[in-house]
Structures are given as C-alpha cells and as structure tokens.
Design a protein around this motif. Structure first.
Motif, PDB file in Angstrom:
ATOM      1  N   ASN A  29      27.756  56.737   1.366  1.00  0.00           N
ATOM      2  CA  ASN A  29      28.719  56.303   2.368  1.00  0.00           C
ATOM      3  C   ASN A  29      30.075  56.016   1.747  1.00  0.00           C
ATOM      4  N   GLU A  42      25.534  55.819  -3.492  1.00  0.00           N
ATOM      5  CA  GLU A  42      26.514  55.387  -2.498  1.00  0.00           C
ATOM      6  C   GLU A  42      27.127  56.568  -1.762  1.00  0.00           C
ATOM      7  N   THR A  94      22.938  55.110   6.752  1.00  0.00           N
ATOM      8  CA  THR A  94      22.536  55.492   5.402  1.00  0.00           C
ATOM      9  C   THR A  94      21.030  55.347   5.271  1.00  0.00           C
ATOM     10  N   SER A 132      17.427  62.587   9.974  1.00  0.00           N
ATOM     11  CA  SER A 132      18.534  61.726  10.369  1.00  0.00           C
ATOM     12  C   SER A 132      18.498  61.536  11.878  1.00  0.00           C
ATOM     13  N   TYR A 139      19.822  60.030  -1.370  1.00  0.00           N
ATOM     14  CA  TYR A 139      20.550  59.009  -0.615  1.00  0.00           C
ATOM     15  C   TYR A 139      21.407  59.760   0.386  1.00  0.00           C
ATOM     16  N   THR A 140      21.364  59.332   1.616  1.00  0.00           N
ATOM     17  CA  THR A 140      22.084  60.096   2.633  1.00  0.00           C
ATOM     18  C   THR A 140      23.011  59.186   3.427  1.00  0.00           C
ATOM     19  N   ALA A 141      24.041  59.807   3.964  1.00  0.00           N
ATOM     20  CA  ALA A 141      24.931  59.101   4.882  1.00  0.00           C
ATOM     21  C   ALA A 141      25.264  60.075   5.995  1.00  0.00           C
ATOM     22  N   ASP A 145      17.660  56.060   2.123  1.00  0.00           N
ATOM     23  CA  ASP A 145      17.238  56.664   0.875  1.00  0.00           C
ATOM     24  C   ASP A 145      15.765  56.976   0.964  1.00  0.00           C
TER      25      ASP A 145
END
Lengths: 304, 649
Positions: free
Chosen positions: A118, A116, A209, A175, A154-156, A211
């Motif tokens: 974010n 998570e 977001t 991104s 996992y990115t935000a 992954d």
C-alpha cells in the motif's frame, strides 16, 4: 487479423519477458534456500483496437500493468483508467500508465519494503503530483508483491481490479471488489484543481491489503475488471487449474491468451449472462450481455 | 509522460547524436575490427560499470522523499538516454543560468580572488561497486548539456583528506546549440590508484535551462599494469555496451585515432615540499619555484615600494599565492601575515584537502576575520565539530558572513557556538547541513544583526524555526526550501509576518504544508521583493490569496509558482497590474494559463527579464515564437518540439 498480429506481438514480447523471468531452478547451482519467484505472462486487448498507434508495452487501452524486481521482491501490478475523463478532454490511459511505470521505478530503485504494497501505491500516487507535466484522471489499482524471504505475497487493492490465487483446483485467496455504488469503484484520482470538490477521489489509505503464504506451483491471476466482469469464475478456475505448477513460458502464455480471448469474446456477446449482467440485475438494472472493456491479464505461477 | 516504443531504432539514434562510433559488428569495417581485436588482448580486466549509490550532493530539484528529478535517478543504467527532454527520471539541480545572481536574494561572493578560473556551484558524489583505475568516465546528459566542470576521484584506502585526485577540469561547455542528449566523456588525467567514488562538480552559469543527468558510468582496469605502461589508444572504443552507446568527445579530436600516450611508471607525483604548510603541498613544481627563489636577484625592485602598495598588490592574490609570498623574505612575511588579508576567507576551492590542520594553520591570522566560506569542506570529514566550535570561539568575534553549505561537521553545538560567539553575524548559510538535529529548540541569545539565513534542505522543525525567527529582528532573506520536517508552514508564515516586517525575500520551495491562510499572513510583508512558492501543493488552489499578496507587495521582482495548478489568468494579470517591477516569473506546469493572458502580461511588465512557461498546455510554439520576436529583452523559456529553446543572452 489485427488481433492476431497484436497477439503475435504480445506473445513474442511476453515470451521474452517470460524468459527473463525463468527461475534459477534451471541452473546447476543449488542454493541452500530456494527463493520463490514469479514466472509470468501477460496478455490483453484494448477496448477499441486502433490501427493508427503501434502497441505500447505496459498498456492495453486505458489499462496499464507493470512487473519489476526489487531487492528481495518480485512485483506485479495492474491499473484500470476510468474512462469517464475522456469527456473532459483528459486521456484516462495517461494516469494509469504513469501510476504503473512509477511503481516499477520505485521497486527497481529499492525504495519499497517487501511487506508494504500500500505504501508502494501511495508513493506512486504522490509522485504524480511531483511531475512538472500535470497528469489528471483516475484509476483503480492492484499490486501483488512477492516477498522472497518469507515466501508470501502482500497485496494492495483499490477498486474493482483484482487478483485470484488458485491451488489444487480451488481458489484459496482472492481480492474483494471495492465499490461506492454500482459501476463506480474506489479510485485514486487527481482532478483538475477547479473540480476537486465534485470528483470522486479515494485516498491510498483506503486500499485493501492482505498477505498470504504461497507454495510452489500456486497460480496467481491479476486482472482488471474487463476479465472478472465477463468471465464467470468456473471458467477462470478451469483454465487456471490447468497450469498449476507449470513453468514452461509457452504454456503460461497460452493460458493467459486463452483467458484474455474468452474475456474478449464474451464481452461483445450481447446475449450472454455475464457476471456484470448478473450484478446489474441484482442492483435493479435489467440487462444481459457482456461488458466491452479493456482487458488485461497477468498470469503468474510461483516457482521455488 | 513519453510513451516507450518497443524496440530500439538505430537510424533514429544516429540522427539524434552528433557523432558516434557504432559498435554493432555488422557496421564495422575491417580496420576497426582488427583494432578492437588487438585491443582486447591488451586491456583485459577492464570493467565497465554504472554508479550504484549517491553518497552526497549539494542540491536537487525534487524533494527528498520523491523519485522525480532527484539525485537517486543518476544511479543504475540510464533510463531515458538517448532521448532528449525534461524527464522526471533524471537528476536535476536547483538552479541554472545567471538568474540566481540577478535575483533580489543573491549572495555576494566571499574572497572572489580566490575562486579560481572555474567556480563550481553544485556537486554530486557517486560510488561504484568495484574499485578500478579510472580510464573513462562518461556522463549521460539528457537535457541542456554542458555544465560539468570538474571530476575528482577518491582513492581507496587513504584517509579522506588525502584521497581526492583531480581527474579532469574544464570550463563549462557552451552547448546552447546542441539539441540532443550528450554522452560526455572527457579525457582524464590518468592516475595509478584504485578509485571507488567520484565527485562531479557543476557550473550552471552558461546554461539556457536546467541540466539533467540520467546516469554516470566509470570504466577502468582492476589493477594498474606492473610494467607501468598503459596503451591509452584503446580506451574509448572499449566502452561498448549491448545497446551501443555513442561517444561524443568534448574536445575537437579525431576520436578514432588518439595519440599514443604512454604513462611512465614514475608518473609526476606532487613533490613533497620542505615545509609543512598544507597549502603549499597543493602546488606542483614547488621545488622548481623554491630553487628559483633561492637565487640572489640583482636588484630588488620591491624595496622601492612602500608596504601599503605591496598590500594592495597582494590583495588580488588567491590564498595559495599569498602563502607562497609569505615565505619569500622577512618583509613579505610581515606583510602577508597581516590580518588584513584574512578578513575574508574562502576555502571552498580547497574542499578536497580540507582538514583540521588547514584551519589551524590559518588561525593565528584570523582574529579580524569578517567573512568565512567553508562550503563543501565537510566532504572530507577532516574536522570534528568540537574543533570547529573552538575555532569559532577564537576567531569568530568579528564574523559577519558565515557559509557552511554541505558541511557534515556542523551540528547543534556549532549553532550554539555561533550564537554565543558571533554577535555581529549578518549572514548564515546552512544549506544541506543534514547533521543538525535541531534538538535545542531555542537559541540562548538573539541574533541581533542577522539579515540572511539559509536553511535549504536542513532538518529544522517548526518550533525550532519559530524561535530562530523571533530571535532575528532584522531578518531580510530567509530560505526554507525542502525543509521536510516543518509540519506547519502557515505558523512560520505567521511568525514571519509578525516579527520580520522588513523581509525582502522568502523561499518556500516544496513546502507542502503552506496553505492559503499562510499566504494571507504574508501580506503584512510590504517590502517583499522575491517569493518562491514552487511546488507548495497546499496552495494548488490559491483562491484569492495570491491576489491579496501581490496587491500588498508592489515591490515584487521575482515570483515562482511552479506547478500550482490552480493559478489562473486572473492571478497572472494581477501580477502584471500590481507588480510593475517584476523581473523573473516561473509558470511551469500551469495548465490554466492562456495565451491571451500571457500576451497581456508581457505587454504590461516592462521590466520582465525571464518568463518560464514550460508544460503550460494552452501555450503553443507559434505563440512563443511571436513573443520572442516582439519582446527580445525577455528570456521566454519554452521547450519546443525540436527542442530549440533558443535565447542567447
């Protein structure tokens, strides 16, 4: 001269950081299941290097970055403070720096689950409001969380900072820039109470977001728009491909320095057709040259 | 946000701290080196660790979902020590100084003669990873030190009600001249058992401002030596860590040479008294006392006193002494078992050995009981809610004041029991009773006499609270601070304004969902004397609502508007104009307030006693110093750059 001193300090600091991040692969115990981890190096330049203040860890001008280790996670993040607040007497670097240090605290206190990122940004943003000292301003943010159990990231991302994953000489994951209109990225902001209606403020829910499963040797570049706006992709790709699978912290640091240097030189080159200039022309603004801006480069390889 | 400088300057550290022992080898002289080498051989298996988890606590400044100024910051390594200041990375509690007892919402003490020499106001229970025999416990205080009054340790492998041991006790330390952080490591009572959890108790009444803690460490040995002897002289030096933490002993002792104390193997155990009375077990030297009593006195002067005089004398006794007197002779027994002495009962000082048997032993005498304080008695988990409900049924008919702060055994059934059996109840305090789920929305009957209710940090929901309030027609004081499950505080404000027009104090601390609409409803409460709107971020831009409120509540004495960033000079001057009785005001973090407005405010408010202007950007040191000279009766809280937050009252 100043820049060499700065880089020297950055190198030594980054080396120290790099050493503390050495993967357990160097040790003699072999775990049944190897856990991936980040080996990272950081380099950057503030837009205006000031001689008055000594360099501060975690900040490059209005940019800020952090790295932290949680229970089963390694986390890296960058934030770019929006410079326009200077006109209102607000220091843009304070906001981004606080955002990043709060993210670090949240991760080391174990309050964030691995998948998570974010929520990490959201909670960090709300902590700004919980501080007695009023912190105003706005910034973009990008956070990459490595989940050690599932070997995926996992990115935000909010705004125009971003990341890029390189494997086998190709970009396999990156991104996307979030912009409202040209040169106005999505941003988390805390405006002064009187002006809250007029200030652009995006909620943490609007973060992108994603992954992605990572493999041993993948290279992740996490940087602010000072890099992506000035250095064309093919140059970045060339540098990043060189350090695929590299675990030597010195080499990592050299690569980070190279990318930051490139960004710096190209930013102040008045005649270079930078990605920023190309995008400006696409929006109907006839301009050439780089975009002087704070530069932050976080370079990491996955080691399993 | 302070910027972190790279590196760690030892010279600065020395300037900051009052006294220190420098552990880095280069600075030591040969004598110290020899001593350390000698100690290392005697104290192997010494473990030094920071706390790993917060088990329980009584109050915190920040909200439960945040990490700023909250209890979880006390775990792990210190993040700011030895820096001194008001940092969000530390643990801050809810109140300080004498101000809570000067506010309109003050609570009367129950059975004050039982409070003992040291009355504690807050506690925190921390657990460590490795159980050790505790030799040194260090508390890293990074702001306004001096409020730790008691440290107790919980022994492993014993039932909770018998596991707590007192490790240190002392009066709050007067540190009001100390403007630097402090590592508080008092001299502990040495016990032989392994301890994994400790409880630190605080008393804030002597403090200038909030106290803040950064970390707590415990150093001890893994096993008590079999020879039964411990060379204590070596302990303080061995709390060395790689950053060279410094040591400041509270008592004026020569730290480097502690007296050679040897703890004998037959350490003074609390002798087992012949009786089964749980209170008497708490008293040491019981055998000596009992032996003395068995001697025949020559003359018994007490025979000349009538019973009523004896009762008057005994009414000053604390509970332990009363129970002792009970066993002296038949006459004393008759007097001491009279329900007169059990009308007010305070068991908070005995929290560490509270159990079902303790409550049962008092039950026969409690049928006239009007006030009961069982705060903190749930820590030992010594009683089940069913047993307590039964107690309420038997002894609660005349109960008017009931305090159950931090009692884990209180749940929904207890509330029903209180509702059914305590018809005259006037005050109910449920601070930090997190075991109550509030699933039963509506209480079966009204609370016709209820005047004061405290729901701080409970899980009460909006609907449930609505029904409770409508059942309390005479309500005067309500505390809804940090009630995170209330999703529409405006609705509650409306309910209060329509059913409780005689409300005197209301506490909305950290109620994020209160907005201008809600505040406007409160204008119906003409008797309001105290309102706490701290951190009600929904009110960041109060508009005219604050003005409207103060115009209709002229009796206001205490206003708290911490961090409502939109509060401006206009509001401040309105406070001064419409609330002549104003005594306490909290304006922390208001960046829009100017010096001129504050000056006018101070001029107009003749009854002002406390004004807190920390983190107000426009206010400078010079202004505050001028005000302090001009208005010596007002305590103006402002932390200056040299941290001289000086106002001694």
């Amino acid at each position: 001269m100043q820049q060499i001193v700065t880089t020297g300090r950055l190198i030594s600091r980054a080396l120290w950081n790099g050493f503390t991040n050495l993967a357990p692969s160097n040790s003699e115990h072999v775990n049944k299941k190897r856990e991936p981890s980040f080996l990272y190096a950081v380099c950057g330049f503030p837009k205006e290097s000031s001689r008055k203040h000594p360099p501060i860890k975690g900040k490059f001008g209005d940019d800020a970055w952090f790295s932290a280790k949680g229970k089963a996670t390694d986390v890296l993040g960058v934030a770019d403070g929006v410079g326009g607040w200077r006109h209102y007497g607000i220091d843009p670097g304070e906001f981004s720096s606080f955002l990043m240090t709060t993210c670090e605290r949240l991760v080391s206190l174990g309050k964030i689950k691995p998948n998570e990122p974010n929520k990490l940004l959201a909670q960090s943003y709300y902590e700004l409001l919980e501080n007695k000292q009023p912190i105003l301003g706005s910034s973009t943010a990008c956070v990459v969380v490595l989940n050690k159990e599932t070997s995926s990231i996992y990115t935000a991302n909010i705004g125009d900072s971003g990341f890029m994953v390189v494997r086998g000489g190709h970009v396999v994951h990156r991104s996307e820039e979030q912009q409202h209109y040209f040169n106005t990225p999505y941003q988390l902001s805390v405006p002064p109470p009187a002006h809250s209606g007029q200030v652009l403020s995006d909620s943490p829910d609007s973060a992108d977001t994603s992954d992605f499963a990572v493999e041993n040797g993948d290279v992740i570049l996490l940087a602010t728009d000072g890099v992506f706006d000035n250095v064309p992709d093919h140059l970045l790709l060339k540098e990043l491909s060189k350090i695929e699978g590299v675990r030597d912290p010195t080499k990592l640091q050299c690569a980070a320095n190279t990318i930051a240097w490139m960004a710096r030189i190209l930013a102040f080159d008045r005649s270079f057709l930078s990605p920023f200039a190309l995008s400006a022309q696409a929006n109907g603004i006839n301009t050439v040259g780089g975009k002087p801006d704070d530069i932050t480069v976080l370079l990491a390889t996955i080691a399993i | 946000m302070n910027d972190e400088q790279v590196g760690f300057n030892l010279d600065d550290l020395r300037k900051l701290c009052k006294s220190y022992i420098d552990y880095t080898r280069t600075y030591m002289d040969r004598k110290q080196v020899r001593r350390i080498n000698k100690q290392r051989s005697t104290l192997d298996n010494f473990v030094f660790q920071f706390s790993s988890e917060v088990v329980d606590f009584s109050s915190q400044y920040g909200s439960d979902i945040s990490i700023s100024y909250t209890a979880s910051n006390v775990t792990g390594r210190p993040s700011k020590f030895p820096n001194y200041g008001d940092f969000p990375q530390s643990y801050v509690m809810r109140s300080y100084g004498p101000w809570r007892d000067l506010a309109p919402s003050r609570k009367c003490p129950i059975m004050p003669q039982n409070a003992g020499r040291i009355r504690s106001e807050d506690y925190i229970i921390l657990s460590f990873e490795i159980p050790v025999v505790p030799l040194v416990i260090s508390i890293f205080e990074t702001f306004t030190p001096g409020s730790v009054v008691r440290i107790s340790g919980k022994v492993v492998d014993l039932p909770d009600t018998m596991a707590w041991r007192l490790l240190w006790e002392g009066l709050p330390q007067n540190c009001n001249g100390l403007r630097h952080s402090r590592l508080f490591a008092p001299k502990l009572n040495y016990i032989k058992e392994l301890v994994k959890e400790i409880c630190i108790e605080f008393n804030h009444s002597q403090l200038d401002y909030y106290t803040e803690l950064d970390a707590v460490s415990m150093g001890g040995i893994l096993k008590y030596p079999e020879s039964g002897e411990l060379d204590i002289i070596s302990i303080p030096m061995v709390t060395h860590t790689s950053l060279g933490y410094v040591y400041d002993n509270n008592e004026e002792q020569d730290q480097e040479i502690l007296s050679d104390i040897r703890v004998p193997s037959m350490a003074s155990n609390i002798p087992m008294s012949t009786s089964l009375d749980p209170f008497l077990k708490l008293i040491k030297n019981i055998e000596e006392l009992e032996n003395e009593w068995r001697k025949e006195p020559d003359v018994d002067y007490t025979l000349r006193l009538p019973n009523e005089s004896l009762m008057q004398i005994f009414s000053y006794l604390d509970l332990k002494s009363l129970r002792l007197c009970m066993r002296v002779c038949k006459r004393f027994n008759n007097i001491c078992t009279d329900g007169y002495f059990y009308r007010e009962l305070n068991l908070k000082p005995y929290w560490c050995s509270f159990s079902y048997s303790m409550l049962i032993s008092l039950e026969p005498y409690c049928n006239q009981m009007t006030k009961l304080d069982l705060s903190w008695c749930g820590i030992t988990k010594g009683i089940l809610s069913t047993a307590f409900n039964l107690f309420i049924k038997k002894c609660g008919t005349n109960l008017t004041h009931l305090r159950l702060d931090c009692c884990g055994f209180v749940n929904d059934t207890t509330l029903i029991a209180i509702n059914l059996f305590c018809k005259y109840i006037k005050e109910l305090s449920l601070r930090s009773c997190t075991s109550i789920d509030f699933e039963l929305i509506c209480p079966p009957q009204k609370f016709p006499e209820m005047e004061r209710i405290d729901f701080y940090r409970t899980n009460i929901t909006t609907d449930c609270l609505h029904f409770y309030i409508t059942c309390m027609p005479k309500l005067k004081h309500i505390n809804l601070g940090s009630c995170k499950r209330i999703d529409c505080m405006d609705h509650i404000a409306y309910t209060l304004s329509s059913s409780n027009k005689q409300l005197v104090s209301v506490d909305f601390w950290k109620s994020y969902t209160l907005s201008q609409t809600g505040l406007r409803f409160l204008t119906a409460l003409k008797q309001l004397e105290e309102i706490d709107l701290g951190w009600c971020l929904g009110l960041s831009i109060p508009g005219d609502s604050l003005l409207d409120l103060v115009k209709s509540c002229p009796k206001l004495k205490k206003i708290i508007v911490v961090s409502l960033r939109g509060v401006s000079d206009r509001d401040l001057l309105a406070f001064a104009d419409y609330c002549p009785l104003l005594e306490q005001i909290d304006l922390v973090g208001l960046r829009a307030i100017t010096v001129d407005a504050c000056s006018k405010f101070l001029q107009k408010c003749k009854n002002l006693k406390l004004m807190d202007v920390n983190f107000c950007e426009n206010i400078k040191e010079g202004d505050v110093q001028v005000w302090r000279l001009k208005y010596p009766n007002v305590c103006i809280q402002f932390t200056t750059s040299d941290h001289s937050n000086v106002y001694h009252y």
